[in-house]
Design a protein around this motif. Structure first.
Motif, mmCIF file in Angstrom:
data_model
loop_
_atom_site.group_PDB
_atom_site.id
_atom_site.type_symbol
_atom_site.label_atom_id
_atom_site.label_comp_id
_atom_site.label_asym_id
_atom_site.label_seq_id
_atom_site.Cartn_x
_atom_site.Cartn_y
_atom_site.Cartn_z
ATOM 1 N N LYS A 177 0.816 -1.126 -0.090
ATOM 2 C CA LYS A 177 -0.106 0.006 -0.057
ATOM 3 C C LYS A 177 0.828 1.221 -0.236
ATOM 4 O O LYS A 177 0.656 2.068 -0.748
ATOM 5 N N LEU A 178 1.814 1.299 0.803
ATOM 6 C CA LEU A 178 2.968 2.455 1.019
ATOM 7 C C LEU A 178 3.560 2.435 -0.495
ATOM 8 O O LEU A 178 3.902 3.706 -0.978
ATOM 9 N N GLY A 179 3.981 1.318 -0.981
ATOM 10 C CA GLY A 179 4.705 1.625 -2.267
ATOM 11 C C GLY A 179 3.688 2.130 -3.427
ATOM 12 O O GLY A 179 4.074 2.875 -4.123
ATOM 13 N N LEU A 180 2.629 1.758 -3.423
ATOM 14 C CA LEU A 180 1.467 2.108 -4.454
ATOM 15 C C LEU A 180 1.257 3.860 -4.244
ATOM 16 O O LEU A 180 0.894 4.515 -4.968
ATOM 17 N N ALA A 181 1.248 4.202 -2.856
ATOM 18 C CA ALA A 181 1.024 5.651 -2.481
ATOM 19 C C ALA A 181 2.402 6.236 -3.036
ATOM 20 O O ALA A 181 2.200 7.494 -3.702
ATOM 21 N N MET A 182 3.536 5.650 -3.151
ATOM 22 C CA MET A 182 4.719 6.454 -3.349
ATOM 23 C C MET A 182 4.470 6.598 -4.988
ATOM 24 O O MET A 182 4.879 7.504 -5.427
ATOM 25 N N ARG A 183 4.121 5.537 -5.752
ATOM 26 C CA ARG A 183 3.949 5.477 -6.900
ATOM 27 C C ARG A 183 3.025 6.657 -7.510
ATOM 28 O O ARG A 183 3.162 7.225 -8.546
ATOM 29 N N ALA A 184 2.041 6.736 -6.710
ATOM 30 C CA ALA A 184 0.863 7.627 -6.983
ATOM 31 C C ALA A 184 1.444 8.834 -6.920
ATOM 32 O O ALA A 184 1.019 10.003 -7.669
ATOM 33 N N THR A 185 2.193 9.334 -6.037
ATOM 34 C CA THR A 185 2.853 10.515 -5.579
ATOM 35 C C THR A 185 3.683 10.881 -6.838
ATOM 36 O O THR A 185 3.918 12.141 -7.284
ATOM 37 N N SER A 186 4.300 9.995 -7.178
ATOM 38 C CA SER A 186 5.502 10.393 -8.350
ATOM 39 C C SER A 186 4.797 10.560 -9.633
ATOM 40 O O SER A 186 5.237 11.335 -10.428
ATOM 41 N N ASP A 188 1.735 12.159 -9.780
ATOM 42 C CA ASP A 188 0.798 13.220 -9.911
ATOM 43 C C ASP A 188 0.567 13.769 -8.372
ATOM 44 O O ASP A 188 -0.081 13.177 -7.768
ATOM 45 N N GLN A 189 1.382 14.750 -7.745
ATOM 46 C CA GLN A 189 1.257 15.060 -6.334
ATOM 47 C C GLN A 189 -0.010 15.786 -5.955
ATOM 48 O O GLN A 189 -0.519 15.107 -4.933
ATOM 49 N N GLU A 190 -0.720 16.296 -6.850
ATOM 50 C CA GLU A 190 -2.074 17.095 -6.431
ATOM 51 C C GLU A 190 -3.018 16.002 -6.525
ATOM 52 O O GLU A 190 -3.826 16.201 -5.524
ATOM 53 N N THR A 191 -3.251 15.013 -7.383
ATOM 54 C CA THR A 191 -4.193 13.993 -7.520
ATOM 55 C C THR A 191 -3.738 13.137 -6.167
ATOM 56 O O THR A 191 -4.640 12.811 -5.331
ATOM 57 N N ALA A 192 -2.669 12.834 -5.583
ATOM 58 C CA ALA A 192 -2.273 11.926 -4.461
ATOM 59 C C ALA A 192 -2.777 12.705 -3.230
ATOM 60 O O ALA A 192 -3.411 12.093 -2.371
ATOM 61 N N LEU A 193 -2.771 14.054 -3.296
ATOM 62 C CA LEU A 193 -3.186 14.946 -2.080
ATOM 63 C C LEU A 193 -4.718 14.665 -2.006
ATOM 64 O O LEU A 193 -5.045 14.583 -0.887
#
Length: 312
Positions: A177-186, A188-193
């Motif tokens: 889950k944490l790895g997927l969150a890192m990939r999502a942040t990489s 698009d940071q705004e979408t991840a937020l």
């Protein structure tokens, strides 16, 4: 043929270290958009920490490496929080300049710690070799090879360690889950937020992983009985051609680029003096940058890099 195979094995071992450094650059770049020029200094500080634990405190080599990696990972998190986090929202170029300043500061610290004295982290492989298709010989406790392919155990160890570490990292990024969150942040940071992901936390984790990988690469670099000095931090700069060849935002490209650089340098060192002595000594150090220029001319975004299309 035996000379070629031995050179390829050595090149793969060296390329594995370059791959680790290149992956450490890419992890931070993908998560934060910052090319961290402080990585070479983190590499040499990781080597220093491992040396202290292994030679001064007397811990087993592998425990010393783990502790060295943890210390540099924590240091990297602190650097990101203090120096890089305030740069969020500013041009990437500004943050890159900050990392150049960090490189200079950390390198001065490394010079102070080394006190102009070379250090060693020990040699878990004791310069032992695998002898394939020949007769093993032993002199002063060191095993050599006559009439066959001589492969140093440290080269095999570097390749296996790099494959395991990078493989586990890739699995973690794609499965956890944490790895997927890192990939999502990489991506698009705004979408991840917007999805509730703590981008700041992802930044810290990426810097911790990047710093830890650099420290591991530094320990493996010195784990062949050689001595290390603070100026060896410049070794990590060879990873820049590797990540540009493979693609600045591609983990797979970082691995491939690192192996290409390692193999090209090893083969050049073996055969250049025979076939092109007019190129001079140490020409193998120039080869990665020549390859980088060739790749940039053909594929400006690297072999596996993401091609950006801009509409005007």
């Amino acid at each position: 043929m035996s000379t070629l195979l031995s050179s390829l094995a050595t090149g793969l071992g060296q390329g594995a270290v370059y791959a680790l450094i290149a992956v450490s650059f890419v992890i931070i770049y993908r998560a934060t958009g910052v090319l961290n020029f402080a990585q070479p200094a983190l590499l040499i500080l990781g080597t220093f920490a491992t040396s202290v634990f292994a030679t001064q405190i007397g811990l087993p080599f592998w425990l010393a490496v783990v502790l060295g990696v943890l210390i540099i990972a924590i240091l990297s998190v602190g650097i990101e929080r203090v120096a890089i986090r305030p740069m969020v929202g500013r041009p990437a170029f500004s943050a890159a300049i900050v990392t150049v300043g960090l490189f200079i500061v950390l390198l001065v610290v490394a010079f102070r710690l080394f006190d102009s004295q070379p250090r060693t982290v020990g040699d878990p492989w004791q310069l032992q070799v695998f002898c394939l298709g020949g007769e093993a010989t032993e002199s002063f406790g060191v095993v050599g090879c006559t009439g066959g392919v001589q492969i140093y155990q440290n080269a095999v160890g570097r390749v296996l360690i790099a494959l395991v570490v990078i493989g586990l990292l890739g699995w973690w990024l794609s499965r956890s889950k944490l790895g997927l969150a890192m990939r999502a942040t990489s991506l698009d940071q705004e979408t991840a937020l917007a999805q509730g992901i703590s981008v700041g936390r992802m930044f810290s984790i990426s810097w911790a992983i990047g710093g830890g990988l650099a420290a591991l690469a530094g320990a493996l670099l010195a784990a062949n009985g050689s001595v290390v000095q603070a100026t060896d931090a410049l070794f990590a700069l060879v990873a820049l051609p590797a990540i540009i060849i493979g693609g600045l935002d591609s983990l797979r490209g970082a691995v491939v680029g690192g192996l290409i650089v390692g193999l090209s340098m090893a083969l050049t060192k073996t055969y250049q003096t025979t076939f092109a002595p007019w190129l001079g000594t140490n020409f193998e150090n120039v080869v990665p940058y020549l390859l980088m220029l060739i790749v940039l001319l053909v594929r400006p975004y690297g072999i596996f890099g993401t091609r950006e299309v801009q509409r005007v």
